[in-house]
Design an enzyme around this catalytic site. Sequence first.
Site, PDB file in Angstrom:
ATOM      1  N   GLU A  29      49.550  42.645  36.950  1.00 25.03           N
ATOM      2  CA  GLU A  29      48.598  43.722  37.214  1.00 25.03           C
ATOM      3  C   GLU A  29      49.167  44.658  38.273  1.00 25.03           C
ATOM      4  OE1 GLU A  29      45.255  41.396  38.412  1.00 25.03           O
ATOM      5  OE2 GLU A  29      45.082  40.483  36.439  1.00 25.03           O
ATOM      6  N   SER A  69      43.663  40.494  33.068  1.00 23.67           N
ATOM      7  CA  SER A  69      43.534  39.464  32.030  1.00 23.67           C
ATOM      8  C   SER A  69      44.546  38.367  32.302  1.00 23.67           C
ATOM      9  CB  SER A  69      43.853  40.049  30.650  1.00 23.67           C
ATOM     10  OG  SER A  69      43.104  41.174  30.372  1.00 23.67           O
ATOM     11  N   GLU A  70      44.369  37.669  33.412  1.00 22.48           N
ATOM     12  CA  GLU A  70      45.374  36.683  33.809  1.00 22.48           C
ATOM     13  C   GLU A  70      45.628  35.661  32.708  1.00 22.48           C
ATOM     14  OE1 GLU A  70      42.921  37.696  35.718  1.00 22.48           O
ATOM     15  OE2 GLU A  70      43.800  38.410  37.589  1.00 22.48           O
ATOM     16  N   PHE A  93      47.569  37.107  43.901  1.00 23.07           N
ATOM     17  CA  PHE A  93      47.168  36.061  44.846  1.00 23.07           C
ATOM     18  C   PHE A  93      47.241  34.701  44.133  1.00 23.07           C
ATOM     19  CE2 PHE A  93      45.393  39.951  46.386  1.00 23.07           C
ATOM     20  CZ  PHE A  93      45.508  39.864  47.765  1.00 23.07           C
ATOM     21  N   ASP A  95      45.539  32.280  44.461  1.00 23.66           N
ATOM     22  CA  ASP A  95      44.175  31.818  44.171  1.00 23.66           C
ATOM     23  C   ASP A  95      43.759  32.159  42.732  1.00 23.66           C
ATOM     24  OD1 ASP A  95      43.148  31.749  47.391  1.00 23.66           O
ATOM     25  OD2 ASP A  95      44.709  33.195  46.865  1.00 23.66           O
ATOM     26  N   HIS A 139      41.301  34.578  48.650  1.00 27.33           N
ATOM     27  CA  HIS A 139      42.600  35.265  48.575  1.00 27.33           C
ATOM     28  C   HIS A 139      43.586  34.739  49.622  1.00 27.33           C
ATOM     29  CE1 HIS A 139      39.927  38.331  46.766  1.00 27.33           C
ATOM     30  NE2 HIS A 139      40.995  38.775  46.138  1.00 27.33           N
TER      31      HIS A 139
END
Lengths: 337, 351, 321
Positions: A29, A69-70, A93, A95, A139
């Site tokens: 991203e 859209s990980e 991140f 996380d 984060h």
Amino acid sequence: MPLKTFRQAINDTLVQEMQRDVRVILIGEDIAGGTGCEGDGDAWGGPLGVTKGLISEFGPDRVLDTPISEAAFMGAAVGAAMNGLRPVVDLMFNDFVSVCFDQVCNQAAKCHYMYGGQNSVPMTIRANTGAGISTAAQHSQSLHPVFSFFPGLKVVVPTSPYEAKGLLTTAIRDDDPVIFLETKLLYDMEEDVPDESYEIPFGEANILREGGDVTIVAVGRMVHVATEASAALARKGIECEIIDPRTTSPLDTETILESVEETGRLVIVDETTPRCNFATDVSAMVAQEGFAFLKAPIRMVTAPHTPIPFAPNLEQLYMPDPAKVSAAVQQVVGYQG
Amino acid sequence: MLPGSKARASRFLLVRIVEVETEKIVNAVEADTAGILVRRVAEEGDTIVVGGLLGVMAERAEIADDSVDVFVAEYQEHFKSVAAEEGTERSAEPVDIEVGGRKMRYLELGSGEKTIDGMGGDLNGWMFNQPALAEHYRVLALDLLAHGGSVKELETGSLEELAAAVLVLLDAVGVDEAHFVGHSLGGAVTVQLAAEAGDRVNSVTLIGSAGAGTPVSRSYIDGFIGANRRKDLKPILKQLFADPELVNRDMINDVLKAKRLDGVEVCWRKIADASIFSVEDLTPEAVLGKLSMPLQIIWGKEDRVATRPEERSMPENVVMHVLDDVGHMPQLEAAGVVNDLIKTLVDGGNS
Amino acid sequence: MEKSKLLTAYRKMRTIRDFEERMHVEFATGGVPGFVHLYVGQEACAVGVCSQLEGNDTLLGTHRGHGHALAKGVDARRLLFEIFGRAEGLCGGNAGSCHVHDSSVRYIGANSGVGSGAAIACGVALAAKTRSDGAVAVPLIGEGAANQGVVLEAMNLASVWKLPVVFVFENNGYAEATGSDWAIAGGELWGRAAAFDMPGVAVEGHDFFAVSEAAAELIDRARKESRPAVLELRQKRFYGHFEGDAQTYRGDGEVDYLRSERDCLTIFTDRVIAEDWLTKEELAVIDEEVTTLIADIYEEVKEAALPAESRLFDNVYASPY
């Protein structure tokens, strides 16, 4: 040798590896930033500027901005890696693995084993890690223990620009999925870094300081915290041996055990919550394999069992610091059975 | 090192060093007698200007504190004035230069003579020789092809290729002729230069040299090239020194850093095959007998890497110096003696 | 369709049917480790789609994947060995029924997370697009998995990145024990395609010809234009979610109806004979060959060697340290 920041060292490595091997592509991203906008198409280079300039050099076919859209792009990276590309994915991140856990820990980690070695998954997942800039509970985590849990993944936590370049080069050239965790507070650290490419092997700890009194094993930025503590401790006559494992998986247990055999004392520093983390892992390993070497109980300096607070003063309280490390070292040195 | 810990030292030895980090070299330049570190002046991590005081050692730990205080004060005072006179120009930086399309690195100090380094090392390997000699001459230390800061690409890795690059570099920096000092592989390159371009070579000093007509340890070379991890490299580096304890973390890290660079392993393998193993069947007479310039050989008696030639096998034009308690690195292990020998040859042979 | 293709399609459907019916029997006797999810009744779906794939195209299967693998050309014997956890299995016994994988025929194994194949397919297609070799990626996705976020994300990504992916949803009526009509908002999976700017088509999955015609058009478009598409295939499975499923959620007489009215093999046979494309004799030869094959491999697998214990540690990493 030129002085480079941690951020520049990573950027240089990506450029050199993309020049060296056309199969290397970047996915993430805003790794370009500006895609689909009227203005600059190389606007960001990642939210922290690490991949700045890469889309200008390599174009949108090799530097792929993604929708948020990980799960999709991480899965796509697995598919691409199994089919001849060598993706470097920016998760941003660490996380955010929570929204693509299946792709990382069920697919990437297991495909090679599950499929009987038919396909390797040569991909690198870059992600920032750690607290210290008030990015709060979602984060700021240090998730190297989570990734290290999974056979099939290799987990790298570089501690300096020189280390970052060599370890990222190794990661990209490696045939397995590698989690590469960049500590936020280290991005501006400067160090001499060769212009040439070089690899630092995985599974070989770095001994940053030799000392005969206490072994300190620390990971990521905690190595610097330990180093600062050890300088003050040296003035008190306590010599610390500092070990940076470089990779939490594979883990160089041999170097740790050899050091503890010499010093008889062990302090582990880990910026994670205290349960099932890197510190407990090393502690258990030494307790099991090196019990006879120990002159004092092992001590772990970790964060408390809380989410990471936002308020800067609370966040400082949360993180291990030189004073906490120093206290732990003095405790083990002063231990009277 | 804590005060009171054992160290090899002579009485009131001054530890002169570029950075405290390179503690390995401290040990290396210390004298033979054992002594006790009685005062640490610099803190670890401090950077000391060349000639600065790191610590004070004495034969006995019981030496009076006040005599150490006086010594430290006097030294620091003296050093300050010397440093002020000389300015801070002494810490010159190495220079990268494009020669024949290839990058090479060298460091120039003083004015007069040149050195060439050995395989696996770089110009920093002369750190205890170059500044001392530069007080008298112009001294260039250079990184051979595939070494240090020079390019990590080779065609064949032959002595011809390595020597030609040195000549091109010398042309580029305007040096027509010079005295040459070569260690190990650098020695082999020096012999090649002397044979090819004798008119540019005023004298030759070979130290623990390859290419001098004696074999080099194949197990050392193969082990050195193949070792990519600390644990593998450490026992190999220990073979370099008469006192294996000189090998420490910093030295291993420096060598690993050099070896990790892309292309190095392939280049060094080429060099080993083309420049070291291919010339070891020759005799000293065949290699050195035909050279006409003044020529000396310095060898550590404990050298376990390059086989020491028999003195009686040496041609008449060669003067040989064998140093006791020294291994493959005389220029580090016995820097003072080596510097004196170089100076004697240079001053006597030419001027 | 060419005669040879029809014969191949029939052989594959017949092989899947016999393979699975025998598996049903074997599982009941306790000889099969783990879980198996049978494909009986849905043979025309995978075989119809695969009839339109080229050698360098990739099919991504699901946990109900024996039929997917056989349709893509995976060797039945080594597939069976894998399902039984034998050394000679396709994955050396590391995958089993649910994850079996064969890169030699470009068949990517299934995912326990069920929808992940949709995302992985995007990467397969990206690699193909990078090589410009015209290959397409076809993930098979159960209608239950269609509601997973990763599938919707993958559809969006495939459209945004313009990837040659044909998402094939196999709507077999049930997500485990939950009805599709209830679980799928809007009821139509093909209808979701429009939202992602791609064509969507739904056909009856028991009709090999309907499946292959629809697949032909969408795969051809994906290949030529490098754009994704959706194909929804509707055909209820004949058995339960897994073997051992009592299927009390089904309506009365449902399976009898499926077997008598919606059996893809019967429908295929009736059509090719009515149209004079194939003869009864030609089909009988295939039936006999398949019967022999299935009998042979099921006999062989029970005696086949188990993986060596040292295999436990093999292949954790491609480049071990």
